[in-house]
Design an enzyme around this catalytic site. Structure first.
Site, PDB file in Angstrom:
ATOM      1  NE  ARG A 101    -133.195 -29.690  47.163  1.00 45.97           N
ATOM      2  CZ  ARG A 101    -132.407 -30.023  46.140  1.00 45.97           C
ATOM      3  NH1 ARG A 101    -132.086 -31.287  45.932  1.00 45.97           N
ATOM      4  NH2 ARG A 101    -131.936 -29.103  45.312  1.00 45.97           N
ATOM      5  CG  HIS A 128    -134.430 -25.626  42.121  1.00 39.84           C
ATOM      6  ND1 HIS A 128    -133.772 -25.137  43.238  1.00 39.84           N
ATOM      7  CD2 HIS A 128    -133.651 -26.641  41.656  1.00 39.84           C
ATOM      8  CE1 HIS A 128    -132.667 -25.834  43.434  1.00 39.84           C
ATOM      9  NE2 HIS A 128    -132.562 -26.756  42.498  1.00 39.84           N
ATOM     10  CD  GLN A 131    -130.544 -25.607  38.808  1.00 46.03           C
ATOM     11  OE1 GLN A 131    -130.273 -26.321  39.743  1.00 46.03           O
ATOM     12  NE2 GLN A 131    -129.705 -25.421  37.802  1.00 46.03           N
ATOM     13  CG  ASP A 221    -135.417 -31.393  35.728  1.00 49.10           C
ATOM     14  OD1 ASP A 221    -134.516 -32.197  36.043  1.00 49.10           O
ATOM     15  OD2 ASP A 221    -136.164 -30.845  36.576  1.00 49.10           O
ATOM     16  CB  CYS A 261    -131.411 -28.268  36.946  1.00 49.72           C
ATOM     17  SG  CYS A 261    -132.613 -29.608  36.851  1.00 49.72           S
ATOM     18  NE  ARG A 289    -128.120 -23.840  42.393  1.00 46.02           N
ATOM     19  CZ  ARG A 289    -128.710 -24.903  42.952  1.00 46.02           C
ATOM     20  NH1 ARG A 289    -128.784 -26.041  42.296  1.00 46.02           N
ATOM     21  NH2 ARG A 289    -129.263 -24.834  44.150  1.00 46.02           N
TER      22      ARG A 289
END
Ligand code: CP
Ligand code: NVA
Length: 307
Positions: A101, A128, A131, A221, A261, A289
């Site tokens: 990340r 991402h 995700q 988001d 998310c 996930r």
């Protein structure tokens, strides 16, 4: 060597393979079975930004699959103590997969360039992918076939939105994106992935109601992503008309699902009654996930006993 840096790295067939593995491993997990498909394999995790879901889901994946993981903290000196090239060349001699990340997408690309191990993007400013794969798997669990269905995005045209656009393209969905002026999907993203996005019916609008009309799911988001904290105040003003609340949801299909998310800010991008209400699937999304990343890891590394 397979990597997962953006969803341009996977074909529709790859996604179906990942989802088939996920379905099988998730069903076994529900029966209390943890199939050790990756015994002795090791994953290194590097985080330049905060994380709950990505970190814990990847670590539990590897444990369930019979492998091990190493969370590399500040003391490893990533990007500080030596060049990323040297760091990666050495690390990838010892581990099978590196999850990163990073603040900058270029950092993950640099790691992939020098790595002898598979590299997975655990979120950058541009993408991402894990995700988005988990999100569309979750939507399919709730909706059945996704082909021809519409995903509505309301909010910032950010990293998650970009990955969802590519995922929708791969899975034959359409996507409508409502952003305030100036917060649309990045022109460089649209140009870079022009071919990958060719298959998706992508509508960009400034009108949230136009975006959510007829959508199978409405997704939002945070208005300010990690690294954009200095812009929070301005963004609160710019996004004031882009909250997903019951009024907006009432203009979507009767059975439209709500997706996020996480982490979320109730009272900003989403009202509490929507995110905590019956149409919300944010917790199954987060839980998936772990299940979908098992599919990703086995797809990347090859599972013991699988052809
Ligand atoms: N959605 C997501 O990636 O969560 P974390 O930032 O907690 O990993
Ligand atoms: N857009 C958010 C997603 C967090 C999972 C961020 O980048 O902070």
């Amino acid at each position: 060597m397979r990597h997962l840096i953006t969803l341009a790295d996977v074909t529709a067939a790859d996604i179906e393979r990942i989802y088939a593995l996920t379905e099988d491993l998730k069903a076994k997990f529900a029966e209390g079975l943890r199939e050790p498909l990756l015994p002795g394999r090791t994953m290194a995790l590097l985080f330049e930004k905060q994380s709950l879901r990505t970190r814990v889901s990847f670590e539990t994946c590897m444990t369930h699959l019979g492998g091990g993981s190493i969370l590399l903290g500040d003391d490893a000196g990533f990007g500080k103590r030596e060049s990323i090239a040297d760091f990666t060349r050495v690390l990838s001699e010892m581990v099978d997969v590196i999850v990163v990340r990073a603040k900058s997408h270029a950092t993950v690309e640099e790691v992939a360039r020098y790595s002898n191990a598979s590299v997975v993007n655990g979120l950058t400013d541009e993408a991402h992918p894990c995700q988005a794969l988990a999100d569309l798997y979750t939507l399919r669990e709730h909706r059945g076939s996704l082909s021809g269905a519409k995903l509505a995005w309301v909010g910032d045209g950010n990293n998650v939105a970009c990955s969802l656009a590519l995922a929708c393209a791969r899975l034959g969905m359409s996507m409508s994106i409502a952003t305030p002026p100036g917060y649309e999907l990045d022109e460089r993203f649209l140009a870079k992935f022009k071919e990958d996005l060719a298959g998706v019916d992508l509508l960009q609008t400034h009108d949230p109601r136009e975006a959510v009309a007829g959508a199978a799911a409405v997704y939002t988001d945070v208005w300010a992503s990690m690294g954009q904290e200095a812009e929070e105040q301005q963004r609160r003003l710019d996004f004031a008309d882009y909250q997903v609340n019951t009024k907006l949801m009432s203009t979507a299909s009767d059975d439209a699902l709500f997706m996020h998310c996480l982490p979320a800010k109730r009272g900003e991008e989403v009202s509490a009654d929507v995110i905590d209400g019956p149409s919300s699937i944010v917790v199954p999304q987060a839980a998936n996930r772990m299940h979908v990343q098992k599919g990703i890891l086995v797809w990347l590394l090859g599972g013991q006993g699988l052809e």
